[in-house]
Motif scaffolding. Sequence first.
Motif, short mmCIF file in Angstrom:
data_model
loop_
_atom_site.label_atom_id
_atom_site.label_comp_id
_atom_site.label_asym_id
_atom_site.label_seq_id
_atom_site.Cartn_x
_atom_site.Cartn_y
_atom_site.Cartn_z
N LYS A 195 -41.87 16.71 -34.80
CA LYS A 195 -41.11 15.75 -35.94
C LYS A 195 -41.51 16.63 -37.13
O LYS A 195 -42.36 17.32 -37.49
CB LYS A 195 -42.25 14.56 -35.74
N LYS A 196 -40.43 16.16 -37.98
CA LYS A 196 -40.78 16.60 -39.46
C LYS A 196 -40.39 15.60 -40.39
O LYS A 196 -39.37 14.63 -40.22
CB LYS A 196 -39.53 17.65 -39.39
N VAL A 197 -41.36 15.55 -41.35
CA VAL A 197 -41.49 14.44 -42.28
C VAL A 197 -41.46 15.12 -43.74
O VAL A 197 -42.50 15.54 -43.94
CB VAL A 197 -42.43 13.29 -42.17
N GLY A 198 -40.31 15.16 -44.37
CA GLY A 198 -40.23 16.04 -45.55
C GLY A 198 -40.57 17.49 -45.04
O GLY A 198 -40.03 18.22 -44.34
N ASP A 199 -41.41 18.06 -45.86
CA ASP A 199 -42.07 19.49 -45.45
C ASP A 199 -43.10 19.70 -44.40
O ASP A 199 -43.46 20.76 -43.96
CB ASP A 199 -42.52 20.08 -46.56
N LEU A 200 -43.60 18.42 -44.19
CA LEU A 200 -44.83 18.24 -42.89
C LEU A 200 -44.07 18.34 -41.74
O LEU A 200 -43.16 17.78 -41.35
CB LEU A 200 -45.56 17.06 -43.17
N GLN A 201 -44.47 19.55 -40.75
CA GLN A 201 -44.19 19.49 -39.49
C GLN A 201 -45.22 19.39 -38.47
O GLN A 201 -46.22 19.85 -38.66
CB GLN A 201 -43.54 20.76 -39.27
N TYR A 202 -44.98 18.43 -37.47
CA TYR A 202 -45.85 18.32 -36.51
C TYR A 202 -45.42 19.47 -35.27
O TYR A 202 -44.28 18.93 -34.72
CB TYR A 202 -45.82 16.74 -35.86
N VAL A 203 -46.19 20.17 -35.04
CA VAL A 203 -45.89 21.50 -34.15
C VAL A 203 -46.65 21.44 -32.68
O VAL A 203 -47.89 21.02 -32.70
CB VAL A 203 -45.75 22.66 -34.81
#
Length: 185
Positions: free
Chosen positions: A76-84
Motif C-alpha cells: 500500500k502507498k499513501v503519499g510518500d509512505l509505503q507499506y512494504v
Amino acid sequence: LHLSIRRQRQMCIRDRVEVLDFPDGTSVLLREGANTFSAILAGIGYPTDDPRSEMDACERLRDIAAGKRLKMIVHKKVGDLQYVELSAGDGESLNRMLVRYGMARLELKGIGSIPELFSAEVMARNEELGIWDRNRDAFKTMGVEEGEESSDFDPDAADIDHEGVSPSNRNVSQGVAASELKDLS
C-alpha cells in the motif's frame, strides 16, 4: 478470487532494494539506486504492554537483514509512505518470519488483511513462541528504561519453570529466523 486479483493489482514489486537500517521494529530505511527512503513493514505490530518486544525485534532485524539486498513488495502507498514486505531471493518473507516466530504480532491498522501473516500469527500463538509465551511477562520490561535502545540482558541466562511447565521457547525464534534467512544476498 476477486479480492486476490484486486490485491495483486495494488501491490508493486521491486526487484532488489538495499536495507540500510531499522530505526525501530516497524520501519526500515532503504536504498534503491541513488534514492534513500523510509518505509513501514506491512502488517507488523507489537504489544503495547511489552516494550522489550520491539527492541528485541529491531535488534534481530538488524542482525538478519541490514546491509542485504532484498526483494520489496509495496502492499500500500499513501503519499510518500509505503507499506512494504521484504523477502529473500528464495521468497521467504521477513515480515512473515517476525510474526511466525513470535517476534511481532499482526497489525491490521493501515494495511488491512494479509492472509499469510494471519496464519503465521495463529501458528506462533498455538506454539506459544516469543510474545505469545506464557512466561513472557517476566521479561516484558526487564532492562528497559525510558529512552534506552538496547540492553545487555540475556534471556537465556534464566529459565523459568512454573508448576512443571517446561522452559520457554522464547529464543528458538531467533535461531530459526536467522537460519531461515541466512542466504540473503
